[in-house]
Each structure stands twice: as structure tokens, then as C-alpha cells.
Scaffold this motif. Structure first.
Motif, PDB file in Angstrom:
ATOM      1  N   LEU A 203      49.512 -69.734  96.333  1.00  0.00           N
ATOM      2  CA  LEU A 203      49.392 -71.176  96.165  1.00  0.00           C
ATOM      3  C   LEU A 203      49.076 -71.606  94.739  1.00  0.00           C
ATOM      4  O   LEU A 203      49.362 -72.736  94.346  1.00  0.00           O
ATOM      5  CB  LEU A 203      48.295 -71.712  97.098  1.00  0.00           C
ATOM      6  CG  LEU A 203      48.613 -71.672  98.589  1.00  0.00           C
ATOM      7  CD1 LEU A 203      47.363 -71.973  99.400  1.00  0.00           C
ATOM      8  CD2 LEU A 203      49.713 -72.661  98.925  1.00  0.00           C
ATOM      9  N   CYS A 204      48.458 -70.715  93.972  1.00  0.00           N
ATOM     10  CA  CYS A 204      47.953 -71.090  92.651  1.00  0.00           C
ATOM     11  C   CYS A 204      48.606 -70.248  91.569  1.00  0.00           C
ATOM     12  O   CYS A 204      48.654 -69.019  91.675  1.00  0.00           O
ATOM     13  CB  CYS A 204      46.442 -70.918  92.601  1.00  0.00           C
ATOM     14  SG  CYS A 204      45.545 -71.934  93.802  1.00  0.00           S
ATOM     15  N   GLU A 205      49.046 -70.893  90.518  1.00  0.00           N
ATOM     16  CA  GLU A 205      49.704 -70.172  89.431  1.00  0.00           C
ATOM     17  C   GLU A 205      48.714 -69.511  88.485  1.00  0.00           C
ATOM     18  O   GLU A 205      49.082 -68.669  87.670  1.00  0.00           O
ATOM     19  CB  GLU A 205      50.626 -71.110  88.644  1.00  0.00           C
ATOM     20  CG  GLU A 205      49.926 -72.134  87.773  1.00  0.00           C
ATOM     21  CD  GLU A 205      49.575 -73.420  88.494  1.00  0.00           C
ATOM     22  OE1 GLU A 205      49.262 -74.413  87.801  1.00  0.00           O
ATOM     23  OE2 GLU A 205      49.602 -73.453  89.751  1.00  0.00           O
ATOM     24  N   ARG A 206      47.438 -69.907  88.613  1.00  0.00           N
ATOM     25  CA  ARG A 206      46.397 -69.342  87.754  1.00  0.00           C
ATOM     26  C   ARG A 206      45.227 -68.899  88.605  1.00  0.00           C
ATOM     27  O   ARG A 206      44.915 -69.544  89.625  1.00  0.00           O
ATOM     28  CB  ARG A 206      45.949 -70.389  86.735  1.00  0.00           C
ATOM     29  CG  ARG A 206      44.858 -69.940  85.778  1.00  0.00           C
ATOM     30  CD  ARG A 206      44.597 -71.031  84.748  1.00  0.00           C
ATOM     31  NE  ARG A 206      43.222 -71.008  84.268  1.00  0.00           N
ATOM     32  CZ  ARG A 206      42.510 -72.092  83.984  1.00  0.00           C
ATOM     33  NH1 ARG A 206      43.051 -73.303  84.127  1.00  0.00           N
ATOM     34  NH2 ARG A 206      41.273 -71.994  83.541  1.00  0.00           N
ATOM     35  N   ALA A 207      44.580 -67.801  88.209  1.00  0.00           N
ATOM     36  CA  ALA A 207      43.468 -67.259  88.976  1.00  0.00           C
ATOM     37  C   ALA A 207      42.284 -66.966  88.073  1.00  0.00           C
ATOM     38  O   ALA A 207      42.443 -66.589  86.909  1.00  0.00           O
ATOM     39  CB  ALA A 207      43.892 -65.982  89.706  1.00  0.00           C
ATOM     40  N   VAL A 208      41.107 -67.151  88.632  1.00  0.00           N
ATOM     41  CA  VAL A 208      39.848 -66.831  87.971  1.00  0.00           C
ATOM     42  C   VAL A 208      39.075 -65.913  88.910  1.00  0.00           C
ATOM     43  O   VAL A 208      38.980 -66.184  90.110  1.00  0.00           O
ATOM     44  CB  VAL A 208      39.028 -68.112  87.689  1.00  0.00           C
ATOM     45  CG1 VAL A 208      37.621 -67.775  87.209  1.00  0.00           C
ATOM     46  CG2 VAL A 208      39.746 -68.990  86.684  1.00  0.00           C
ATOM     47  N   ILE A 209      38.538 -64.821  88.382  1.00  0.00           N
ATOM     48  CA  ILE A 209      37.708 -63.926  89.178  1.00  0.00           C
ATOM     49  C   ILE A 209      36.270 -64.034  88.713  1.00  0.00           C
ATOM     50  O   ILE A 209      35.974 -63.893  87.520  1.00  0.00           O
ATOM     51  CB  ILE A 209      38.172 -62.459  89.080  1.00  0.00           C
ATOM     52  CG1 ILE A 209      39.586 -62.294  89.635  1.00  0.00           C
ATOM     53  CG2 ILE A 209      37.215 -61.543  89.839  1.00  0.00           C
ATOM     54  CD1 ILE A 209      40.117 -60.865  89.519  1.00  0.00           C
ATOM     55  N   LEU A 210      35.379 -64.285  89.681  1.00  0.00           N
ATOM     56  CA  LEU A 210      33.948 -64.257  89.425  1.00  0.00           C
ATOM     57  C   LEU A 210      33.383 -62.937  89.928  1.00  0.00           C
ATOM     58  O   LEU A 210      33.710 -62.495  91.035  1.00  0.00           O
ATOM     59  CB  LEU A 210      33.244 -65.403  90.151  1.00  0.00           C
ATOM     60  CG  LEU A 210      33.224 -66.783  89.496  1.00  0.00           C
ATOM     61  CD1 LEU A 210      32.603 -67.791  90.453  1.00  0.00           C
ATOM     62  CD2 LEU A 210      32.451 -66.759  88.192  1.00  0.00           C
ATOM     63  N   ALA A 211      32.539 -62.325  89.131  1.00  0.00           N
ATOM     64  CA  ALA A 211      31.841 -61.106  89.535  1.00  0.00           C
ATOM     65  C   ALA A 211      30.454 -61.135  88.918  1.00  0.00           C
ATOM     66  O   ALA A 211      30.326 -61.316  87.705  1.00  0.00           O
ATOM     67  CB  ALA A 211      32.597 -59.857  89.079  1.00  0.00           C
ATOM     68  N   HIS A 234      37.068 -55.620  91.493  1.00  0.00           N
ATOM     69  CA  HIS A 234      36.380 -56.877  91.760  1.00  0.00           C
ATOM     70  C   HIS A 234      36.747 -57.537  93.087  1.00  0.00           C
ATOM     71  O   HIS A 234      36.037 -58.438  93.535  1.00  0.00           O
ATOM     72  CB  HIS A 234      36.649 -57.855  90.618  1.00  0.00           C
ATOM     73  CG  HIS A 234      36.115 -57.380  89.306  1.00  0.00           C
ATOM     74  ND1 HIS A 234      34.765 -57.197  89.070  1.00  0.00           N
ATOM     75  CD2 HIS A 234      36.746 -57.031  88.160  1.00  0.00           C
ATOM     76  CE1 HIS A 234      34.587 -56.773  87.838  1.00  0.00           C
ATOM     77  NE2 HIS A 234      35.761 -56.661  87.252  1.00  0.00           N
ATOM     78  N   LEU A 235      37.850 -57.131  93.697  1.00  0.00           N
ATOM     79  CA  LEU A 235      38.280 -57.766  94.932  1.00  0.00           C
ATOM     80  C   LEU A 235      38.497 -56.779  96.060  1.00  0.00           C
ATOM     81  O   LEU A 235      38.965 -57.140  97.145  1.00  0.00           O
ATOM     82  CB  LEU A 235      39.561 -58.576  94.695  1.00  0.00           C
ATOM     83  CG  LEU A 235      39.446 -59.690  93.660  1.00  0.00           C
ATOM     84  CD1 LEU A 235      40.797 -60.323  93.394  1.00  0.00           C
ATOM     85  CD2 LEU A 235      38.446 -60.754  94.101  1.00  0.00           C
ATOM     86  N   SER A 236      38.212 -55.517  95.815  1.00  0.00           N
ATOM     87  CA  SER A 236      38.328 -54.479  96.841  1.00  0.00           C
ATOM     88  C   SER A 236      39.715 -54.389  97.438  1.00  0.00           C
ATOM     89  O   SER A 236      39.891 -54.218  98.626  1.00  0.00           O
ATOM     90  CB  SER A 236      37.299 -54.707  97.960  1.00  0.00           C
ATOM     91  OG  SER A 236      35.996 -54.685  97.465  1.00  0.00           O
TER      92      SER A 236
END
Length: 237
Positions: A203-211, A234-236
Motif C-alpha cells: 500500500l505504501c511506496e515508502r517505509a520506515v522501520i522503528l527499532a 528488525h521485522l523477523s
């Protein structure tokens, strides 16, 4: 002049009591963008949403909505700038009917293109259940109602906090993927906080990962999909 971001966080730290949950988070969201915020449980995703809306955590740093610094503002005043939340757990008023819940969302008086009729066209099942109490709806229908309420505020920015949580995959596909796909085609700006990696990156063309309360990735969704190490760490995945 460069376009003013819809949402801009700079050096935002947030937490509860003496515990820090977010540390020095900076994020810019521009009009028409669809950005997914990803991360494991406890990474700080929901605290990020709460910090934007001033919903409880102590916040340091700069939070700007539509170019206005909103630090310390009451939540309703922030929302009136043009940002709507579809909260985790759907929200809503269980003792009101579907129609009553939707009508409440129209009381702000902001001009825009979303009407009750358009919401019922987007979600025909809500039209069929307009006289039912919202407490009698299924999980998928309550999510439709939550999104419909947000759209009726005419907000340029839609923030969805874990919208697929508790939904069967087929229901999430129908309600979340189909709906947000249609909104994307209309240029709706979306911040999607989600644990379902596949759904979010479609759904999203951009992603941010929080850790650990920090941003460890901010870039194109297609690039993230090719980073097996990042996904595993970070997301298993």
C-alpha cells in the motif's frame, strides 16, 4: 518555495514516567505520500502516533502539522489542522448507530469532498447497517466505520494505527487493501502504522522501520523488500 510538509517530526523523544520509548525520531511526510511505519511490538509505533496527537506521552522535540508547531496543543486542536486518526481498536461510540457515528464526524464543518453518500458508496455494508448499533458490527465493519468517520472530517492526512489487527486475512484484504488503494488513487496522504509487512509495503511506496524507539530505515518499500538482513533483524521476516 518548497512545499510545506503535511507532517514533520524533528528530534522527537517520547516516553512515560522515566521510561523513554522514542529517541530522537525525525520524519517528514509530504502531501500525497503513503508511508508505512513498521516494527516489532514495543518498537514505539503507537507511541509515535500518540506523540503526534499529544495523547499522553511526554514529548520533547518538534512536531509540526501542516507547518504549525503543535507541541503541547490539545488533541482536538491538532486534529482541526487537518489530521485524522483511525485508532488501534477501531474506537467509535458503541451505543450509537452507524449513522449517528458518521454524522458526529461531520460536525467540524471543514469543507471537502467526503459526504455520507460517498462513504456509503465506498462501504456498501455500512449503508445496509446504518440503523444498527456500532457495537453489533463485525470487526471488519467496525474498521469500515472508523475509516468512514475519519474521511468525513475531510482531513488531508489520514493516520491508521494497526488497522489489520484482529482481522482475518480476507477481511483485511477487503477493508484495508481495497479501501486504501482507492484512496491512494485520489491522492490521499496516509501514515500507516502496521505489523503486517506484506500489506503495508503493497500500500505504501515508502517505509520506515522503528527499532528500540529509533528509526533504523527510511526509504523506498521496493528497496526494503530486497534487504533480507534488515527484514530479518528488525521485522523477523
Amino acid at each position: 518555495m518548497p512545499e510545506t510538509p503535511v507532517l514533520a517530526l524533528s528530534g522527537v523523544s517520547a516516553g512515560y514516567g522515566g521510561a523513554a520509548v522514542l529517541e530522537q525520531v525525525s520524519l517528514v511526510l509530504r502531501s500525497g505520500e503513503r508511508v508505512a511505519v513498521l516494527g516489532r511490538n514495543g518498537a514505539g509505533k503507537t507511541t509515535l502516533v500518540q506523540a503526534v496527537f499529544n495523547l499522553g506521552p511526554r514529548v520533547a522535540g518538534s512536531v509540526q502539522v501542516m507547518g504549525r508547531e503543535v507541541g503541547g496543543w490539545p488533541t482536538h486542536r491538532i486534529a482541526r489542522l487537518g489530521i485524522a486518526l483511525v485508532p488501534q481498536g477501531r474506537g467509535g461510540f458503541p451505543d450509537l448507530t452507524v449513522m449517528e457515528n458518521l454524522r458526529l464526524a461531520t460536525l467540524g464543518g471543514r469543507p471537502g469532498t467526503w459526504t455520507l453518500e460517498r462513504v456509503f458508496m465506498l462501504f456498501p455494508r455500512l449503508a445496509e447497517r446504518r440503523a444498527m448499533l456500532s457495537s453489533a458490527l463485525s470487526g471488519g465493519e467496525r474498521q469500515m466505520l472508523a475509516i468512514g468517520r475519519a474521511l468525513l472530517t475531510q482531513a488531508p492526512l489520514l493516520v491508521l494505527d494497526e488497522p489489520s489487527e484482529g482481522l482475518a486475512p480476507a477481511v483485511a484484504e477487503e477493508v484495508i487493501v481495497t479501501t486504501l488503494g482507492r484512496l491512494a488513487a485520489e491522492g490521499q496522504t496516509v501514515l500507516l502504522v502496521e505489523q503486517n509487512l506484506s500489506l503495508a509495503l503493497r500500500l505504501c511506496e515508502r517505509a520506515v522501520i522503528l527499532a528500540g524507539g529509533k528509526i533504523v530505515f527510511d526509504g523506498a518499500s521496493a528497496a526494503l523488500l530486497a534487504m533480507d538482513g534488515m527484514l530479518a533483524e528488525h521485522l523477523s521476516v
